[in-house]
Design a protein around this motif. Structure first.
Motif, PDB file in Angstrom:
ATOM      1  N   ALA A  69       0.835  -1.204   0.000  1.00 11.26           N
ATOM      2  CA  ALA A  69       0.000   0.000   0.000  1.00 11.26           C
ATOM      3  C   ALA A  69       0.869   1.254   0.000  1.00 11.26           C
ATOM      4  N   PHE A  70       1.955   1.214   0.757  1.00 18.59           N
ATOM      5  CA  PHE A  70       2.854   2.379   0.814  1.00 18.59           C
ATOM      6  C   PHE A  70       3.542   2.579  -0.539  1.00 18.59           C
ATOM      7  N   ALA A  71       3.911   1.462  -1.199  1.00 16.77           N
ATOM      8  CA  ALA A  71       4.528   1.557  -2.521  1.00 16.77           C
ATOM      9  C   ALA A  71       3.563   2.185  -3.511  1.00 16.77           C
ATOM     10  N   GLY A  72       2.301   1.796  -3.444  1.00 18.68           N
ATOM     11  CA  GLY A  72       1.314   2.356  -4.357  1.00 18.68           C
ATOM     12  C   GLY A  72       1.037   3.812  -4.074  1.00 18.68           C
ATOM     13  N   LEU A  73       0.990   4.185  -2.801  1.00 16.63           N
ATOM     14  CA  LEU A  73       0.708   5.570  -2.428  1.00 16.63           C
ATOM     15  C   LEU A  73       1.877   6.493  -2.750  1.00 16.63           C
ATOM     16  N   SER A  74       3.089   6.037  -2.465  1.00 19.94           N
ATOM     17  CA  SER A  74       4.268   6.906  -2.639  1.00 19.94           C
ATOM     18  C   SER A  74       4.855   6.834  -4.038  1.00 19.94           C
ATOM     19  N   GLY A  75       4.602   5.735  -4.746  1.00 16.95           N
ATOM     20  CA  GLY A  75       5.230   5.532  -6.041  1.00 16.95           C
ATOM     21  C   GLY A  75       6.615   4.934  -5.936  1.00 16.95           C
ATOM     22  N   ASP A  76       7.060   4.627  -4.727  1.00 18.37           N
ATOM     23  CA  ASP A  76       8.378   4.043  -4.495  1.00 18.37           C
ATOM     24  C   ASP A  76       8.262   2.520  -4.597  1.00 18.37           C
ATOM     25  N   ARG A  77       8.633   1.966  -5.768  1.00 19.29           N
ATOM     26  CA  ARG A  77       8.542   0.527  -5.984  1.00 19.29           C
ATOM     27  C   ARG A  77       9.934  -0.100  -6.095  1.00 19.29           C
ATOM     28  N   PHE A  78      10.840   0.384  -5.304  1.00 12.92           N
ATOM     29  CA  PHE A  78      12.206  -0.144  -5.283  1.00 12.92           C
ATOM     30  C   PHE A  78      12.169  -1.651  -5.058  1.00 12.92           C
ATOM     31  N   TYR A  79      13.039  -2.360  -5.755  1.00  9.84           N
ATOM     32  CA  TYR A  79      12.945  -3.829  -5.798  1.00  9.84           C
ATOM     33  C   TYR A  79      13.052  -4.467  -4.416  1.00  9.84           C
ATOM     34  N   ALA A  80      13.791  -3.862  -3.494  1.00  9.44           N
ATOM     35  CA  ALA A  80      13.958  -4.462  -2.172  1.00  9.44           C
ATOM     36  C   ALA A  80      12.649  -4.528  -1.397  1.00  9.44           C
ATOM     37  N   HIS A  81      11.661  -3.755  -1.864  1.00  9.53           N
ATOM     38  CA  HIS A  81      10.370  -3.730  -1.180  1.00  9.53           C
ATOM     39  C   HIS A  81       9.291  -4.521  -1.941  1.00  9.53           C
ATOM     40  N   THR A  82       9.424  -4.605  -3.270  1.00  8.68           N
ATOM     41  CA  THR A  82       8.311  -5.118  -4.074  1.00  8.68           C
ATOM     42  C   THR A  82       8.642  -6.324  -4.937  1.00  8.68           C
ATOM     43  N   ASP A  83       9.919  -6.642  -5.131  1.00  5.89           N
ATOM     44  CA  ASP A  83      10.335  -7.724  -6.028  1.00  5.89           C
ATOM     45  C   ASP A  83      10.905  -8.872  -5.192  1.00  5.89           C
ATOM     46  N   GLU A  84      10.148  -9.965  -5.083  1.00  2.42           N
ATOM     47  CA  GLU A  84      10.545 -11.082  -4.224  1.00  2.42           C
ATOM     48  C   GLU A  84      11.876 -11.684  -4.654  1.00  2.42           C
ATOM     49  N   ILE A  85      12.045 -11.912  -5.960  1.00  2.00           N
ATOM     50  CA  ILE A  85      13.279 -12.539  -6.458  1.00  2.00           C
ATOM     51  C   ILE A  85      14.458 -11.587  -6.297  1.00  2.00           C
ATOM     52  N   GLY A  86      14.270 -10.323  -6.716  1.00  2.00           N
ATOM     53  CA  GLY A  86      15.349  -9.351  -6.606  1.00  2.00           C
ATOM     54  C   GLY A  86      15.753  -9.128  -5.152  1.00  2.00           C
ATOM     55  N   ALA A  87      14.773  -9.111  -4.244  1.00  2.00           N
ATOM     56  CA  ALA A  87      15.076  -8.879  -2.838  1.00  2.00           C
ATOM     57  C   ALA A  87      15.876 -10.023  -2.235  1.00  2.00           C
ATOM     58  N   ARG A  88      15.573 -11.281  -2.649  1.00  2.00           N
ATOM     59  CA  ARG A  88      16.316 -12.414  -2.115  1.00  2.00           C
ATOM     60  C   ARG A  88      17.794 -12.345  -2.488  1.00  2.00           C
ATOM     61  N   GLU A  89      18.082 -11.701  -3.619  1.00  2.00           N
ATOM     62  CA  GLU A  89      19.469 -11.593  -4.079  1.00  2.00           C
ATOM     63  C   GLU A  89      20.140 -10.307  -3.572  1.00  2.00           C
ATOM     64  N   SER A  90      19.387  -9.505  -2.822  1.00  2.00           N
ATOM     65  CA  SER A  90      19.935  -8.253  -2.302  1.00  2.00           C
ATOM     66  C   SER A  90      20.688  -8.501  -1.002  1.00  2.00           C
ATOM     67  N   LEU A  91      21.265  -7.478  -0.430  1.00  2.00           N
ATOM     68  CA  LEU A  91      21.999  -7.628   0.831  1.00  2.00           C
ATOM     69  C   LEU A  91      21.065  -7.944   1.991  1.00  2.00           C
ATOM     70  N   PHE A  92      19.746  -7.701   1.802  1.00  2.00           N
ATOM     71  CA  PHE A  92      18.789  -8.022   2.873  1.00  2.00           C
ATOM     72  C   PHE A  92      18.388  -9.499   2.867  1.00  2.00           C
ATOM     73  N   GLY A  93      18.407 -10.135   1.687  1.00  2.00           N
ATOM     74  CA  GLY A  93      18.031 -11.531   1.566  1.00  2.00           C
ATOM     75  C   GLY A  93      16.524 -11.760   1.630  1.00  2.00           C
ATOM     76  N   ARG A  94      15.754 -10.727   1.676  1.00  2.00           N
ATOM     77  CA  ARG A  94      14.294 -10.826   1.749  1.00  2.00           C
ATOM     78  C   ARG A  94      13.720  -9.440   1.439  1.00  2.00           C
ATOM     79  N   ARG A  95      12.413  -9.395   1.235  1.00  2.00           N
ATOM     80  CA  ARG A  95      11.755  -8.107   1.048  1.00  2.00           C
ATOM     81  C   ARG A  95      11.640  -7.404   2.405  1.00  2.00           C
ATOM     82  N   VAL A  96      11.844  -6.114   2.377  1.00  3.34           N
ATOM     83  CA  VAL A  96      11.783  -5.333   3.617  1.00  3.34           C
ATOM     84  C   VAL A  96      10.903  -4.102   3.408  1.00  3.34           C
ATOM     85  N   ALA A  97      10.512  -3.509   4.507  1.00  4.19           N
ATOM     86  CA  ALA A  97       9.684  -2.307   4.453  1.00  4.19           C
ATOM     87  C   ALA A  97      10.516  -1.097   4.052  1.00  4.19           C
ATOM     88  N   HIS A  98       9.870  -0.153   3.392  1.00  3.45           N
ATOM     89  CA  HIS A  98      10.515   1.122   3.100  1.00  3.45           C
ATOM     90  C   HIS A  98      10.948   1.785   4.412  1.00  3.45           C
TER      91      HIS A  98
END
Length: 691
Positions: free
Chosen positions: A565-594
């Motif tokens: 909902a925050f991604a839709g409201l703000s327009g911030d769709r950075f992969y670490a928040h919205t892309d499951e595959i991309g987030a798993r390969e990020s330094l977080f290893g999972r999707r995280v909140a903005h």
């Protein structure tokens, strides 16, 4: 045609230990234009030891009882008071040989400095009598032992020895910094223009706007003043490098480690860039700037251009352009509207300048000047007139005179160069300057010259067509920026915003537990005890809130729906928040909140939505996201009053203050995930400010 009036003989007195003191006999001063007696100054009978004691025991305590904001309000009121009386100062200014345009820099520039320091103190300093500085340092693993620096006023007198060329500005800029810093001033102006300084001091004392003892003045010789200095005093000197070298090794200054700040005359340079062509705007700017610095105050400025460093193949064009520009300058009685340049301060000063000019001629040739031009009023023999003179040194890299001898008058030397490396080297050969300027529109060239000059200069002006309309020029120090320089320039520092204020304070490192340090500094320290109340802090007025008041919020679990909902409201769709595959390969290893969702969710936890004393969000500082927040994590926030600052009430507006709140957001494991400070505008119960 208006001419300089014949004044009555002035007898400027000293103001010491709460009374005006006039000596019976003393030094007779003459005006710089006609050589007529204008004043007699004396310090006969002044007890310098008693004057310094009075400053320490009467003036110092009175100033230190005021907060920074109270001192700022006094300075602002004083500036307005002096501005109303400026015409009296302009009249006396003419006797010094300076035109009204010259006087504007000194008189209104000095008063403007009071306004500037009043504004900076209200904006950047707390409404306290001390200044916490820097961050709290954690000194133990458990967080029970912390430290922080604290600045408090020195409990001595700021002895201020000023030069003759700026009898108003020179005094007021030092007074402003000392007063805000909590120290009384003892002013010793140069004798040649002491009558103008005394006139301003008379008005300051008559205003009653400064506490008694905050300002003392001696117009005559300083006698044994320095013998009475103590460890808490300090000395600020403006003048020649030779005089500074003698004063700073005074036995009392050395034995008692009295801080000695020097702002000395220097061989300032201005460099014309290699890329600048005669038809460019920068060429005209350069010529006008050099001509202005030669003639302004008849060249009697510590920041004046003494060395004009120009490309070798542009020397002839620069000389011709300078000849045309300087040809427009009319010389004579500064009271006349058709005169653009007045006299030097005295015939003695003219003789000193002429002697230096003669010495410079051993390695230079005169390309402009050398013949007496028409004088529009004034006395060529009894007055202190000297025509603008430009010299040319053909071999500046091997010459010594232009880099060692300063003619403190309307004199500049042209130094040709072939490469930017040579230009920078020539500028550095002055062995330390207050200011240098670089005139070019080429940013690469400007960068190379700035880096080449920085080690030996206190201030650098890069002048071009884009900033010329607002630039204050090569020779104008500004309250916000450093005035001083290394080496020959004295290795001191004045102005520079609040840096000059801190010079008048002692820095002490305070080590304690967080609760004690909070009590001492009146700013909340993490780990200190907090006070929780059934009344929400947003329901309290500015007066009711106290440092350490705190609220621990309920918890909130973050869900995937929240984040989307925050991604839709703000327009911030950075992969670490919205892309499951991309987030798993990020330094977080999972999707995280903005991070900004965490910030917003925390606000939702601690904000009281009802109408109350909190009027507006005033800003946010020092935001750090320290740990990621994932789906299913549970957060809560602690809101704590960190500090308070009362605002001066304005007509027809409610009284308010700024409350700074520390916010710490933690997860279900009590791990900090975000920390920051927010500023809120809070209603006050009364219009008076804290003192």
């Amino acid at each position: 045609m208006t001419t300089l009036p014949t004044p009555d003989i002035l007898r400027p007195a000293s103001y010491v230990y709460g009374t005006w003191h006039a000596g019976a006999d003393g030094q007779t001063l003459v005006d710089a234009v006609y050589g007529r007696p204008v004043a007699v100054i004396s310090s006969e009978g002044v007890d310098f030891g008693e004057a310094l004691r009075y400053g320490r025991e009467v003036g110092g305590p009175a100033i230190r009882r005021l907060t920074f904001h109270a001192r700022a309000r006094a300075l602002k009121a004083l500036a307005s008071y002096l501005l109303e009386r400026k015409e009296d100062y302009y009249t006396l200014n003419l006797l010094t040989g300076a035109t009204r345009r010259d006087g504007w820099v000194d008189i209104e520039g000095g008063i403007g400095t009071l306004f500037s320091y009043a504004s900076m103190a209200r904006r950047d300093l707390p409404d306290e009598r001390f200044l916490p500085e820097g961050q709290v340092e954690r000194l133990g693993k458990g967080g029970t032992f912390v430290g922080r620096h604290l600045l408090v006023p020195r409990e001595g007198v700021a002895v201020q020895i000023n030069a003759y060329n700026f009898p108003v500005w020179g005094m007021l800029e030092k007074l402003a910094q000392a007063f805000v810093g909590g120290m009384p001033s003892f002013v010793k102006p140069a004798p040649q223009t002491a009558y103008l300084t005394e006139r301003v001091v008379r008005d300051i004392i008559a205003s009653g706007l400064l506490p008694e003892g905050a300002l003392q003045l001696v117009t005559g010789e300083p006698g044994d003043l320095l013998d009475h200095l103590e460890e808490q005093d300090l000395v600020a000197f403006t003048g020649s490098a030779a005089t500074a070298a003698k004063l700073k090794v005074h036995p009392t200054i050395v034995a008692r480690n009295v801080p000695f700040n020097t702002e000395a005359d220097s061989l300032n340079a201005s460099v014309l860039g290699l890329t600048v062509q005669p038809g460019d705007p920068e060429f005209a700017l350069y010529v006008k700037e050099v001509a202005r610095e030669i003639t302004s105050k008849a060249g009697q400025k510590c920041t004046a251009i003494r060395r004009a460093i120009v490309p070798r193949d542009r020397v002839e064009e620069v000389v011709e352009a300078l000849r045309r520009e300087l040809g427009k300058v009319t010389l004579g009685d500064p009271a006349r509207d058709d005169v653009r340049m007045g006299a030097l301060v005295s015939t003695g000063q003219r003789e000193r300048v002429q002697g230096t000019l003669d010495a410079l001629k051993a390695e230079t040739s005169v390309v402009i000047g050398g013949e007496e031009r028409e004088l529009l009023g004034g006395d060529r023999e009894k007055g202190a007139f000297l025509d603008p003179t430009v010299l040319l040194c053909e071999s500046p890299l091997t010459a010594r005179g232009p880099h060692e001898l300063e003619a403190f008058g309307p004199v500049a030397t042209l130094l040709p160069y072939d490469t930017l490396e040579d230009a920078a080297r020539l500028a550095r050969m002055g062995r330390g300057s207050l200011v240098g300027s670089i005139v070019t529109f080429d940013r690469t060239e400007a960068t190379e010259l700035v880096l080449g000059l920085s080690s030996t200069h206190g201030r650098l002006l890069v002048l071009n067509r884009e900033n010329a309309g607002e630039s204050t020029g090569h020779g104008s120090p500004l309250p916000q920026l450093k005035h001083g320089g290394p080496g020959r320039a004295g290795s001191g520092e004045e102005l520079a915003g609040l840096s000059g204020v801190r010079h008048h304070m002692n820095k002490v490192a305070v080590q304690a537990d967080p609760t004690t340090l909070t009590a001492v500094t009146r700013e909340y320290v993490p780990g200190a005890q907090v006070r929780e109340d059934v009344v929400h802090p947003f329901r309290k007025t500015f007066e009711e809130l106290q440092v350490g008041d705190s609220l621990l919020t309920p918890r909130r679990t973050v869900t995937e729906a929240d984040v989307m909902a925050f991604a839709g409201l703000s327009g911030d769709r950075f992969y670490a928040h919205t892309d499951e595959i991309g987030a798993r390969e990020s330094l977080f290893g999972r999707r995280v909140a903005h991070g900004y969702f965490v910030l917003s969710a925390a606000a939702g936890l601690f904000v009281d939505p009802g109408v109350g004393p909190v009027l507006a969000n005033y800003g946010l500082e020092n935001l750090r996201f320290t740990e990621p927040v994932g789906f299913g994590d549970t957060i809560r926030a602690r809101l704590t009053v960190q500090s308070k600052t009362a605002k001066d009430p304005r007509p027809s507006e409610p009284a308010t203050g700024v409350v700074k709140w520390r916010v710490d957001v933690t997860n279900q494991n009590e791990v900090l995930v975000a920390t920051y400070s927010i500023l809120t505008l809070v209603a006050r119960e009364v219009g008076e400010t804290h003192a």
